[in-house]
Design a protein around this motif. Structure first.
Motif, PDB file in Angstrom:
ATOM      1  N   ASN A 173       0.823  -1.202   0.000  1.00 16.84           N
ATOM      2  CA  ASN A 173       0.000   0.000   0.000  1.00 16.84           C
ATOM      3  C   ASN A 173       0.857   1.251   0.000  1.00 16.84           C
ATOM      4  N   LEU A 174       1.953   1.210   0.763  1.00 23.49           N
ATOM      5  CA  LEU A 174       2.816   2.381   0.809  1.00 23.49           C
ATOM      6  C   LEU A 174       3.437   2.632  -0.555  1.00 23.49           C
ATOM      7  N   GLU A 175       3.840   1.545  -1.186  1.00 21.24           N
ATOM      8  CA  GLU A 175       4.436   1.700  -2.512  1.00 21.24           C
ATOM      9  C   GLU A 175       3.413   2.286  -3.483  1.00 21.24           C
ATOM     10  N   LEU A 176       2.155   1.803  -3.393  1.00 21.35           N
ATOM     11  CA  LEU A 176       1.111   2.296  -4.291  1.00 21.35           C
ATOM     12  C   LEU A 176       0.838   3.771  -4.050  1.00 21.35           C
ATOM     13  N   VAL A 177       0.723   4.150  -2.793  1.00 18.59           N
ATOM     14  CA  VAL A 177       0.486   5.561  -2.480  1.00 18.59           C
ATOM     15  C   VAL A 177       1.654   6.397  -2.978  1.00 18.59           C
ATOM     16  N   GLY A 178       2.854   5.822  -2.849  1.00 14.50           N
ATOM     17  CA  GLY A 178       4.043   6.513  -3.346  1.00 14.50           C
ATOM     18  C   GLY A 178       3.958   6.785  -4.842  1.00 14.50           C
ATOM     19  N   LEU A 179       3.556   5.759  -5.590  1.00 12.23           N
ATOM     20  CA  LEU A 179       3.424   5.928  -7.043  1.00 12.23           C
ATOM     21  C   LEU A 179       2.444   7.049  -7.358  1.00 12.23           C
ATOM     22  N   TYR A 180       1.306   7.014  -6.673  1.00 12.07           N
ATOM     23  CA  TYR A 180       0.289   8.047  -6.872  1.00 12.07           C
ATOM     24  C   TYR A 180       0.875   9.417  -6.565  1.00 12.07           C
ATOM     25  N   TRP A 181       1.600   9.496  -5.455  1.00  6.71           N
ATOM     26  CA  TRP A 181       2.129  10.788  -5.021  1.00  6.71           C
ATOM     27  C   TRP A 181       3.127  11.340  -6.024  1.00  6.71           C
ATOM     28  N   HIS A 182       4.015  10.485  -6.526  1.00  2.00           N
ATOM     29  CA  HIS A 182       4.995  10.944  -7.520  1.00  2.00           C
ATOM     30  C   HIS A 182       4.297  11.372  -8.791  1.00  2.00           C
ATOM     31  N   PHE A 183       3.233  10.684  -9.151  1.00  2.00           N
ATOM     32  CA  PHE A 183       2.507  11.052 -10.359  1.00  2.00           C
ATOM     33  C   PHE A 183       1.937  12.451 -10.227  1.00  2.00           C
ATOM     34  N   VAL A 184       1.336  12.715  -9.096  1.00  2.00           N
ATOM     35  CA  VAL A 184       0.785  14.045  -8.857  1.00  2.00           C
ATOM     36  C   VAL A 184       1.900  15.086  -8.946  1.00  2.00           C
ATOM     37  N   ASP A 185       3.095  14.686  -8.517  1.00  2.00           N
ATOM     38  CA  ASP A 185       4.236  15.598  -8.599  1.00  2.00           C
ATOM     39  C   ASP A 185       4.636  15.861 -10.050  1.00  2.00           C
ATOM     40  N   ILE A 186       4.699  14.779 -10.867  1.00  2.00           N
ATOM     41  CA  ILE A 186       5.138  15.022 -12.251  1.00  2.00           C
ATOM     42  C   ILE A 186       4.105  15.828 -13.032  1.00  2.00           C
ATOM     43  N   ILE A 187       2.835  15.682 -12.663  1.00  2.00           N
ATOM     44  CA  ILE A 187       1.836  16.530 -13.311  1.00  2.00           C
ATOM     45  C   ILE A 187       2.109  17.991 -12.972  1.00  2.00           C
ATOM     46  N   TRP A 188       2.469  18.232 -11.731  1.00  2.00           N
ATOM     47  CA  TRP A 188       2.767  19.612 -11.358  1.00  2.00           C
ATOM     48  C   TRP A 188       4.014  20.125 -12.082  1.00  2.00           C
ATOM     49  N   ILE A 189       4.987  19.231 -12.299  1.00  2.00           N
ATOM     50  CA  ILE A 189       6.174  19.632 -13.066  1.00  2.00           C
ATOM     51  C   ILE A 189       5.747  20.175 -14.421  1.00  2.00           C
ATOM     52  N   VAL A 190       4.800  19.461 -15.055  1.00  2.00           N
ATOM     53  CA  VAL A 190       4.310  19.908 -16.361  1.00  2.00           C
ATOM     54  C   VAL A 190       3.537  21.218 -16.224  1.00  2.00           C
ATOM     55  N   ILE A 191       2.657  21.269 -15.235  1.00  2.00           N
ATOM     56  CA  ILE A 191       1.820  22.465 -15.063  1.00  2.00           C
ATOM     57  C   ILE A 191       2.685  23.691 -14.794  1.00  2.00           C
ATOM     58  N   PHE A 192       3.661  23.532 -13.911  1.00  2.00           N
ATOM     59  CA  PHE A 192       4.488  24.687 -13.543  1.00  2.00           C
ATOM     60  C   PHE A 192       5.164  25.278 -14.776  1.00  2.00           C
ATOM     61  N   THR A 193       5.696  24.397 -15.611  1.00  2.00           N
ATOM     62  CA  THR A 193       6.391  24.892 -16.800  1.00  2.00           C
ATOM     63  C   THR A 193       5.414  25.403 -17.847  1.00  2.00           C
ATOM     64  N   VAL A 194       4.446  24.565 -18.195  1.00  2.00           N
ATOM     65  CA  VAL A 194       3.583  24.894 -19.329  1.00  2.00           C
ATOM     66  C   VAL A 194       2.598  26.006 -19.007  1.00  2.00           C
ATOM     67  N   VAL A 195       2.048  25.981 -17.805  1.00  2.00           N
ATOM     68  CA  VAL A 195       1.017  26.946 -17.448  1.00  2.00           C
ATOM     69  C   VAL A 195       1.614  28.233 -16.898  1.00  2.00           C
ATOM     70  N   TYR A 196       2.560  28.117 -15.989  1.00  2.00           N
ATOM     71  CA  TYR A 196       3.092  29.313 -15.355  1.00  2.00           C
ATOM     72  C   TYR A 196       4.233  29.927 -16.141  1.00  2.00           C
ATOM     73  N   LEU A 197       5.280  29.128 -16.380  1.00  2.00           N
ATOM     74  CA  LEU A 197       6.483  29.713 -16.956  1.00  2.00           C
ATOM     75  C   LEU A 197       6.336  30.069 -18.426  1.00  2.00           C
ATOM     76  N   LEU A 198       5.504  29.307 -19.143  1.00  2.00           N
ATOM     77  CA  LEU A 198       5.395  29.558 -20.580  1.00  2.00           C
ATOM     78  C   LEU A 198       4.221  30.431 -20.950  1.00  2.00           C
ATOM     79  N   SER A 199       3.483  30.905 -19.945  1.00  2.00           N
ATOM     80  CA  SER A 199       2.300  31.704 -20.244  1.00  2.00           C
ATOM     81  C   SER A 199       2.659  33.158 -20.433  1.00  2.00           C
ATOM     82  N   THR A 200       2.271  33.681 -21.588  1.00  2.00           N
ATOM     83  CA  THR A 200       2.408  35.134 -21.740  1.00  2.00           C
ATOM     84  C   THR A 200       1.045  35.680 -22.119  1.00  2.00           C
ATOM     85  N   PRO A 201       0.659  36.791 -21.570  1.00  2.00           N
ATOM     86  CA  PRO A 201      -0.646  37.338 -21.923  1.00  2.00           C
ATOM     87  C   PRO A 201      -0.692  37.659 -23.405  1.00  2.00           C
ATOM     88  N   VAL A 202      -1.811  37.364 -24.045  1.00  2.00           N
ATOM     89  CA  VAL A 202      -1.940  37.596 -25.486  1.00  2.00           C
ATOM     90  C   VAL A 202      -2.074  39.086 -25.760  1.00  2.00           C
TER      91      VAL A 202
END
Lengths: 202, 658, 103
Positions: A173-202
């Motif tokens: 169970n700990l390993e499974l929760v770990g996998l879930y937790w890391h996944f949520v982290d990698i999604i944030w890695i994408v969001i931080f770059t794509v949504v925040y860092l790459l966003s410029t107002p049109v």
């Protein structure tokens, strides 16, 4: 004496434990889930909305950078918790689990603060324009995933304290929760770059 | 000898003990019982969807008819489509998969038995939630307008108009808060959300089951085609459901919380909804047809007394269809204003999908070619599938030609196409499976005489109903509208169509009668009533609780067949002398396991956790009130506490000492 | 028997990876500010995505342990990612967001 046969003899044909395979399948589907959310944001953040504040105009990059760092470090504490479990170190496992949960809660706190600032100070609300809707929708769902993760982490921590020793089943169970937790982290890695860092107002 | 599957005796957390009776069914985690539950629930919704269709057909049987109001018509065709797709075909496929998948791979249950029960309960609650719209909604005109749908006064709309009325595809912003206020659309969106969750959980279960729980020797390319198709469907579900989940959340947020995803005046894009919906919607139609293709792939070889022609080709074609199915979705949007480049690309990709489909059709025909055909009822439906699905596929190919599709879109030609593939395909396949595997469920065979009556009535009724729709559509009869004018001249053929629909209804009544009577008094089937080929027929009928007394070792594709038949020099099957004895031994050993078999114990937590889900969603719909907010909290607590209890409950209980 | 992957990184390696991730994040943020000062154009876009991808793969490979697992899990996981990129890429393309089909 007749030997008991278990219907659920774990003899996986692939050599990968059932629940692990299930979790990886679930996480794979989550790419479609977050992909839709991110695409939705990319679509609308690319469009001008006259007389309306858009998210790209109000981002606080330093603040969000710190939140991102916090979430990244929580992945570290998560693997350290798993590592402690493999060494049968109950105390360390509990400690690192709690650390992960705390860092996750800190991240969530940051999100709440960020949302409040946007809504109250900057006038950016879910109802402001489609880009704003998309932003809150995306980060809101990500935050919900983090919150669910924190609840699971705290449950594991509670189990490790009460039961006294996490059995092999709980270890999975700990390993499974770990996998879930890391996944949520990698999604944030994408969001931080794509949504925040790459966003410029049109 | 008594069956020796042990039952748990421990009463920790007052865990349910019994597998019999009402509570036995409520707390079951046995894949066979869950399959049966899916089957009966799905069939119940089939009847409801059918009644909705009959009402629609009465309305359309004559021009300028006013049997029902326009508002009722819109709600009825929406619910008919939604019911048939999400509450009949998908759960009925799940019924077959649940019951048969473990049997076909030599397993004693699925990978996650309690999660399996959870899927069923979430599905049932989802269906109830969806239909409860009739209790909680009332049609309201859009803000600023005083009438809706045919200039009728809302108070004249009729009770049936209370349902969601935007079609099963719910285009935005037509189904958004401005044009469709009221609760019905929220029941639709959240209902589908609940049903999607059930299917997602199921898909993970089936994937892990097929990958991990195969008996020794059951290599992937030795599995029955039905198992392969089920696995492909599970992958389709896994990857398409998250897309519609987001889309449905967007609809609900627009309607409930004022977000602006599809609000055209605020800059929201209606085409986004179409993309997201059809990104799901197209894989969905393959989800609907592949199980039936799997069933037919099982039935045709048995009743042709020949192996499936091109097994590997059929398997890979199925996988190819699924894979390509993710690349064709915008063919539902050819007339929505997408660019010519997009139209061309999707037209081509749609044509390509005809290739693996054709491969399958030719291989099925090849299976029958030179076979010793036995025209039993399952075979009749399988052959019917082949012919009707081919017709539906051909009209589908005509849609792939973009300018042609512009003419066909929103006419009855499209209605004809999808009913030929969904009814002529999926539903004929389902009936083939019900007749074929009835002995496994009940230990008896269904009446052949009644089966043939059912088949011919359904075949004739089906073609009378849907064939005329091809030319009605090409003549210009528009779909999704409650009336057509006298001058158009569609009247006579519509009368034929409606008559055909009632013939279908009679055929279903015959089926129901056959089922009930055969279940009670049908001839006992014995172990191998059809002289079948695959592993699920090596155990007694009805299936014992533990499935296999001894888990089999598999040596080849169609392993059971090779235990009964050798091949002579010309490749023809010759029945082995010890075949009958093999069957007798299988029957004897199947009923008397040598060692006690410990099965997963029943559990309350699946139904408890499932109950939290609609509770939360009822709360969302009424979230502006205190009761609504309370429901959200109660539902969440219910599900979370069930989850915690579940996590602490072992799958099996400690065995009692004899 | 369930195979337990015997190769497990040490805590020391985990910490080193965390440091690497932090550094990569710092570079990304620095790049953001550099781009604000001097327009880097496409270069900014490509570099930021590359850095994000690197972090993505590092967490998956080491923290999620995928490097040490059976290949089947990688294939499973990648399938969803590939389908997502394909489908959403086309959708965004038809809206002109990816500037491929924008005239």
């Amino acid at each position: 004496m007749t030997e008991l046969v278990h219907a659920h003899d774990e003899h996986e044909s692939t050599g990968i434990e059932n629940r692990k395979l299930g979790m990886w399948a679930f996480l794979s589907s989550e790419f479609l889930f977050f992909g839709a959310l991110i695409s939705n944001y990319l679509l609308y953040s690319n469009r001008p909305f006259a007389d309306s504040v858009v998210p790209a105009e109000v981002y606080d990059i330093p603040f969000t950078s710190v939140s991102s760092f916090v979430l990244l470090m929580s992945s570290l504490t998560m693997v350290l918790a798993h590592n402690a479990l493999t060494r049968h170190d109950q105390n360390a496992t509990g400690t690192w689990l709690m650390a992960t949960a705390m860092l996750g809660a800190l991240f969530l706190g940051g999100q709440v603060y960020e949302f409040r600032t946007f809504i109250v100070h900057d006038g950016l609300k879910l109802t402001s324009n489609p880009a704003a809707s998309a932003f809150f929708f995306l980060t809101g769902f990500h935050g919900t995933h983090v919150a669910i993760g924190v609840i699971m982490l705290l449950s594991l921590w509670g189990m490790s304290r009460r039961v006294g020793s996490l059995s092999e089943r709980h270890g999975m169970n700990l390993e499974l929760v770990g996998l879930y937790w890391h996944f949520v982290d990698i999604i944030w890695i994408v969001i931080f770059t794509v949504v925040y860092l790459l966003s410029t107002p049109v | 000898m008594t069956a020796t599957a042990t039952r748990p005796s421990s009463t920790i957390f007052r865990r349910p003990k019994s597998t019999e009776g009402f509570w036995g069914w409520v707390t079951t985690v046995d894949h066979k019982k869950i399959g049966i539950l899916y089957g009966y629930a799905a069939f119940f919704f089939f009847i409801i969807g059918g009644i909705e269709a009959l009402i629609l057909r009465i309305q359309l049987s004559a021009p300028d008819n006013t049997f029902i109001t326009a508002g009722e018509y819109n709600a009825l065709f929406t619910m008919h489509g939604t019911t048939m797709i999400f509450l009949f075909v998908m759960p009925m496929s799940a019924a077959f998969m649940n019951y048969l998948l473990p049997l076909m791979i030599g397993a004693r249950d699925v990978a996650f038995p309690r999660m399996n029960a959870l899927s069923w309960w979430i599905f049932v609650f989802g269906g109830i939630f969806l239909y409860s719209t009739y209790l909680f909604s009332s049609p309201e005109p859009p803000v600023g307008l005083t009438t809706i749908a045919g200039n009728l006064d809302p108070s004249e709309l009729g009770w049936l108009a209370r349902g969601p009325d935007g079609g099963w595809f719910c285009y935005q912003p037509n189904c958004g808060p401005f044009y469709t206020p009221g609760h019905a659309m929220d029941f639709w969106a959240l209902g589908l959300q609940i049903l999607g969750l059930a299917s997602l959980i199921s898909s993970i279960n089936f994937i892990v089951t097929v990958f991990n729980m195969r008996a020794r020797g059951m290599r992937l390319l030795r599995m029955p085609v039905f198992v392969w198709m089920s696995m492909v469907v599970a992958f389709l579900l896994l990857f398409s459901l998250p897309i519609i989940a987001i889309a449905l959340f967007m609809v609900v947020f627009d309607r409930q919380f004022g977000s602006l995803f599809f609000a055209a005046q605020a800059g929201g894009d209606p085409i986004l909804w179409q993309h997201l919906f059809w990104l799901f919607g197209h894989p969905e139609v393959y989800i609907l047809i592949l199980p039936a293709m799997g069933i037919v792939s099982e039935v045709l070889p048995v009743f042709s007394r020949k192996p499936l022609f091109g097994y590997a080709a059929i398997v890979f074609a199925g996988a190819a269809i699924a894979f390509l199915g993710f690349g064709v979705w915008a063919h539902h949007m050819f007339s929505s204003g997408i660019t010519p480049v997009a139209q061309a690309a999707f037209g081509i990709s749609t044509m390509t999908i005809a290739v693996p489909t054709g491969v399958k059709i030719f291989n099925w025909m090849g299976t029958m070619w030179m076979g010793k055909i036995r025209f039993k009822t399952p075979m009749l439906f399988a052959i019917g599938f082949l012919a009707m699905f081919t017709i539906g596929g051909l009209s589908g190919v005509t849609h792939s030609i973009v300018p042609s599709d512009w003419q066909q879109t929103d006419t009855y030609y499209i209605v004809a196409h999808f009913h030929y593939v969904l009814f002529g395909g999926s539903i004929f396949g389902i009936f083939a499976g019900l007749y074929y595997w009835f002995p496994k469920f009940t230990g008896r065979v269904m009446s052949e005489r009644l089966g043939k009556v059912h088949f011919w009535l359904q075949f004739i009724g089906f073609n009378l109903t849907f064939a005329p729709m091809h030319w009605l559509g090409l003549q210009g009869m528009i779909r999704r509208t409650w009336q057509y004018p006298e001058e158009a001249g569609y009247g006579p053929w519509n009368m034929v169509v409606s008559a055909g629909a009632f013939i279908i209804a009679i055929s279903i009544a015959v089926f129901i009668y056959n089922w009930v009577v055969s279940k009670r008094r049908g001839a006992p089937s014995g172990l191998d009533p059809w002289d079948a080929r695959t592993v699920e027929w090596t155990i007694p009928n009805p299936t014992p609780e533990y499935n296999f007394a001894k888990v089999p070792v598999i040596h080849s594709l169609d392993d059971f067949w090779h235990r009964k038949y050798d091949e002579d020099d010309d490749g023809r099957a010759v029945r082995r002398e010890d075949a009958d004895e093999t069957i007798r031994t299988l029957e004897e050993e199947g009923r008397n396991p040598a060692t006690p078999i410990h099965l997963p114990a029943p559990s309350y937590f699946p139904v408890m956790m499932a109950a939290g889900v609609p509770t939360i969603f009822y709360g969302f719909i009424f979230h502006t009130s205190i009761a609504g907010k309370a429901l959200i909290v109660i539902g969440a607590l219910l599900s979370i506490s069930a989850l915690i209890g579940w996590g602490m409950e072992p799958l099996e209980e400690p065995a009692e000492h004899h | 028997m369930t195979e337990h992957s015997t190769d497990h990184p040490t805590p020391a390696l985990y910490v080193k990876i965390a440091v690497l991730l932090a550094v990569l994040t710092a570079i990304e943020v620095a790049l953001y500010y550099v781009n604000r000062a001097i327009e880097l154009g496409v270069f900014n876009f490509v570099l930021l995505l590359a850095l994000a991808l690197l972090k993505f793969l590092i967490v998956i490979g080491w923290y999620m342990h995928l490097r040490y697992e059976k290949k089947m899990l990688s294939r499973f996981f990648a399938t969803g990612f590939v389908i997502a990129m394909f489908c959403y890429g086309i959708v965004l393309g038809t809206f002109g967001v990816l500037a491929i089909t924008r005239s």
